[in-house]
Design a protein around this motif. Structure first.
Motif, short mmCIF file in Angstrom:
data_model
loop_
_atom_site.label_atom_id
_atom_site.label_comp_id
_atom_site.label_asym_id
_atom_site.label_seq_id
_atom_site.Cartn_x
_atom_site.Cartn_y
_atom_site.Cartn_z
N VAL A 234 0.75 -1.52 -0.30
CA VAL A 234 -0.28 -0.58 -0.14
C VAL A 234 0.65 1.62 0.11
O VAL A 234 1.74 1.48 0.75
N LYS A 235 1.17 2.24 -0.62
CA LYS A 235 1.79 3.54 -1.30
C LYS A 235 0.29 4.32 -0.69
O LYS A 235 -0.31 4.77 -1.09
N TYR A 236 0.74 5.22 1.00
CA TYR A 236 -0.04 5.96 1.33
C TYR A 236 0.65 7.66 0.96
O TYR A 236 2.18 7.32 0.75
N ASN A 237 -0.11 8.32 0.53
CA ASN A 237 -0.28 10.16 0.25
C ASN A 237 1.37 10.15 1.16
O ASN A 237 2.25 11.58 1.22
N SER A 238 1.52 10.03 2.14
CA SER A 238 2.44 10.48 3.50
C SER A 238 2.96 9.28 4.08
O SER A 238 2.25 8.86 4.24
N ASP A 239 4.22 9.22 4.27
CA ASP A 239 4.29 8.32 5.45
C ASP A 239 3.27 8.67 7.38
O ASP A 239 2.91 7.66 8.20
N GLU A 240 3.05 9.99 7.21
CA GLU A 240 1.79 10.26 8.45
C GLU A 240 0.08 9.55 8.57
O GLU A 240 0.29 8.94 9.13
N ILE A 241 0.48 9.26 7.11
CA ILE A 241 -0.78 8.63 6.94
C ILE A 241 -1.00 7.09 7.48
O ILE A 241 -2.02 5.99 7.79
N GLY A 242 0.30 6.96 6.57
CA GLY A 242 0.79 5.34 7.32
C GLY A 242 0.58 5.08 8.65
O GLY A 242 0.03 3.89 8.96
N LYS A 243 1.36 5.84 9.01
CA LYS A 243 1.02 5.86 10.92
C LYS A 243 0.29 5.71 11.56
O LYS A 243 0.11 4.69 12.13
N ALA A 244 -0.56 6.95 10.86
CA ALA A 244 -2.70 6.51 11.18
C ALA A 244 -2.79 5.84 10.93
O ALA A 244 -4.20 5.06 11.80
N CYS A 245 -2.90 4.78 9.95
CA CYS A 245 -3.21 3.02 9.79
C CYS A 245 -3.24 2.36 10.36
O CYS A 245 -3.56 1.82 11.01
N GLN A 246 -1.74 2.82 10.44
CA GLN A 246 -1.07 1.34 11.53
C GLN A 246 -1.66 1.81 12.35
O GLN A 246 -1.64 0.14 13.85
N ALA A 247 -1.56 2.94 13.31
CA ALA A 247 -2.31 2.94 14.67
C ALA A 247 -3.62 2.36 14.85
O ALA A 247 -4.10 2.13 16.06
N ILE A 248 -4.20 2.44 14.11
CA ILE A 248 -5.93 2.07 14.02
C ILE A 248 -5.65 0.95 14.02
O ILE A 248 -6.40 0.24 14.49
N LYS A 249 -4.70 0.18 12.96
CA LYS A 249 -4.59 -1.13 13.29
C LYS A 249 -4.74 -1.56 14.56
O LYS A 249 -4.88 -2.41 15.15
N ASP A 250 -3.37 -1.61 15.25
CA ASP A 250 -3.40 -1.99 16.56
C ASP A 250 -3.75 -1.37 17.27
O ASP A 250 -4.05 -2.35 18.03
N LEU A 251 -4.57 -0.84 17.38
CA LEU A 251 -6.11 -0.11 17.76
C LEU A 251 -7.08 -1.54 17.90
O LEU A 251 -7.63 -2.26 18.86
N ASN A 252 -6.86 -1.65 16.85
CA ASN A 252 -7.93 -3.28 16.33
C ASN A 252 -7.64 -4.01 16.90
O ASN A 252 -8.42 -5.22 17.76
N GLU A 253 -6.21 -4.28 16.70
CA GLU A 253 -6.47 -5.51 17.36
C GLU A 253 -5.98 -5.82 18.85
O GLU A 253 -6.88 -6.70 19.74
N TYR A 254 -6.11 -4.39 19.18
CA TYR A 254 -6.21 -4.29 21.13
C TYR A 254 -7.89 -5.12 21.71
O TYR A 254 -7.86 -5.68 22.55
N LEU A 255 -8.53 -4.05 20.62
CA LEU A 255 -9.68 -3.95 21.15
C LEU A 255 -9.90 -5.67 21.35
O LEU A 255 -11.49 -6.20 21.52
N HIS A 256 -9.49 -6.17 20.35
CA HIS A 256 -10.06 -7.76 19.67
C HIS A 256 -9.47 -8.77 20.89
O HIS A 256 -10.83 -9.42 21.38
#
Length: 507
Positions: free
Chosen positions: A115-137
């Motif tokens: 996945v080529k995000y438009n910026s590194d910051e967007i990529g980090k944000a998506c990773q943060a949501i995924k980490d939250l997703n795993e935590y909530l699971h």
């Protein structure tokens, strides 16, 4: 059905307001345990600080990058702009459908998917949501397992057992049966908490010209009306992370705020009620930044919830197990492969022809044709190029889908040509026409409907890069397209075939 129920409920309560409780009420805890036991609130101080920091920074970054957009949805056949701005993040190639709108995930980082995000910051944000997703699971699993040890049947375990009695001892066979059931139950819970998408929400109440009043209890301003969450795996958990941004904006001028009896209108709340019940009091739970809540098991089926606005801007990340049996790229590409099996090309001349004219093949191909056009291509382009604010990941698959769709247009043209051949018997022609005609009529009506939606006043009021695009669209006489956009002549041709057949039969 829900509209009639709502009208009946409003008529039943007339001018009075139904009672509701907040945590400061004496009866709150007792009512929560008795009627709302499958709603679990986890306060912010129980969530790791690293999760808070990364998620809150990520949400703010996505807003700064203008990745959030209002959805142009359909309610009761009318186009409506959601007051809340949204963004879907989740498994690559996954979609989530609500209110006749298919949202397409911004893929979170996944093994084996580039996945080529438009910026590194967007990529980090998506990773943060995924980490939250795993935590909530993990947290949802813990909560449900705690519930199961208290009451196995209450949380739905009976669905996987031959009997409702769990025997823990009395012999090795029964003990083995118990452990097998426990293992099956754990696998079931894992499936019901393996969130594949997160629908992110953002609202700044100070920018809203108007927010509706909550109609049943008098709870105050509604950010999101009473609803069930749609298109989820049955009895799956919904987990929500709340972040109201106290540090981004000064508090509203309280002299201009109408007081709400019961709850503090300055704070965001989740409102809860037993569905279509005028006896059980509702609940209003205040939400602090970083609080999480879980709607467990069948709670989303038996209860409704709403979001009550506070003063500050607010984000939420709502994690769901979306029912994706017909909502992934793998699924729709598989459907295209099925349709393409009925198309063959001569290796020497390159001329295309249909493999089979059997009604089952015609039906299958035309069903897939409409599904690709109206459930995927037009749904995607109706949302403009808004997904491109984060990544261009979806544009490649859409090009491939459109290529397959053009082949299906060619297959429809080939079928029309076959129907026109003189050597066909009237009975055979009659059968195929009756099979094909409803698909073309539906295609014609849906194209008109989508075009009207794309040209509506609401659509034109959106930012240019979010305005709907009527695609696929082509002008009559376009030599690159097998059939015209307007199918009226083809539909008339088929109807005439039926009329001439009927006339010949009568003679």
């Amino acid at each position: 059905m829900q509209r009639k129920r709502r009208q009946k409920l409003l008529k039943e309560i007339e001018d009075r307001k139904l009672p509701y409780l907040t945590p400061k009420d004496v009866q709150f805890e007792q009512l929560s345990k008795a009627k709302y036991s499958k709603l679990y609130l986890q306060r912010a101080n129980c969530v790791p600080q690293e999760i808070h920091q990364n998620v809150q920074q990520g949400l703010t970054m996505l807003q700064d990058c203008k990745c959030f957009s209002q959805d142009l949805v359909q309610i009761k056949g009318k186009d409506v702009l959601t007051p809340v701005c949204r963004l879907l993040i989740g498994d690559p190639g996954c979609t989530y459908r609500y209110l006749d709108t298919r949202l397409f995930t911004i893929p979170w980082p996944s093994h084996g998917v580039e996945v080529k995000y438009n910026s590194d910051e967007i990529g980090k944000a998506c990773q943060a949501i995924k980490d939250l997703n795993e935590y909530l699971h993990v947290e949802a699993m813990k909560i449900l397992l705690d519930y199961s040890s208290a009451d196995v049947e209450e949380i739905g375990f009976e669905a996987n057992t031959a009997t409702s009695t769990v025997v823990k001892d009395l012999g090795s066979t029964k003990d083995r049966t118990y452990h097998n059931k426990q293992r099956n139950n754990r696998a079931m819970l894992k499936n019901r908490t393996s969130f594949n998408v997160s629908l992110l929400n953002y609202m700044d109440p100070s920018r809203m010209k108007y927010l509706k009043e909550e109609p049943y209890f008098g709870m105050g301003k509604l950010a999101v009306s009473w609803h069930y969450d749609e298109n989820l795996v049955e009895r799956s958990t919904v987990a929500v992370y709340n972040y109201s941004c106290d540090d981004l904006r000064p508090a509203a001028d309280e002299t201009n705020v109408t007081s709400v009896e019961g709850r503090d209108p300055a704070l965001w709340h989740i409102g809860l009620k037993v569905a279509w019940d005028t006896v059980t009091p509702g609940l209003a739970l205040s939400l602090e930044p970083g609080d999480c809540y879980f709607m467990l098991d069948d709670f989303n089926m038996t209860h409704q919830h709403c979001v009550l606005s506070g003063f500050q801007p607010r984000f939420s990340s709502t994690h769901r197990v979306a029912e994706c049996s017909t909502g992934t790229l793998d699924y729709i590409f598989g459907r295209c492969d099925i349709a393409m099996k009925n198309l063959q090309k001569d290796p020497l001349s390159g001329i295309s022809s249909l493999v089979s004219l059997e009604l089952v093949n015609v039906t299958q191909t035309e069903e897939i044709h409409n599904e690709v056009e109206f459930e995927w291509l037009r749904q995607f382009w109706f949302q403009g190029k808004r997904s491109a604010k984060a990544t261009d990941w979806w544009f490649g698959p859409m090009i491939l889908l459109e290529k397959s769709w053009r082949e299906m247009e060619q297959m429809t043209k080939l079928l029309l040509s076959e129907i026109n051949k003189a050597e066909w018997s009237l009975e055979r022609k009659h059968q195929v026409v009756r099979c094909l005609l409803p698909f073309l009529e539906e295609r014609q009506e849906l194209r008109k409907s989508w075009m009207a939606r794309c040209q509506s006043r609401l659509a034109n009021s959106l930012p240019v890069d979010e305005q709907p695009e009527c695609r696929p669209y082509w002008c009559d006489g376009d030599l690159d397209m097998p059939l015209p956009f307007d199918l009226e002549e083809n539909i008339s041709f088929l109807r005439n075939q039926l009329m001439s057949s009927d006339g010949d039969d009568e003679s």
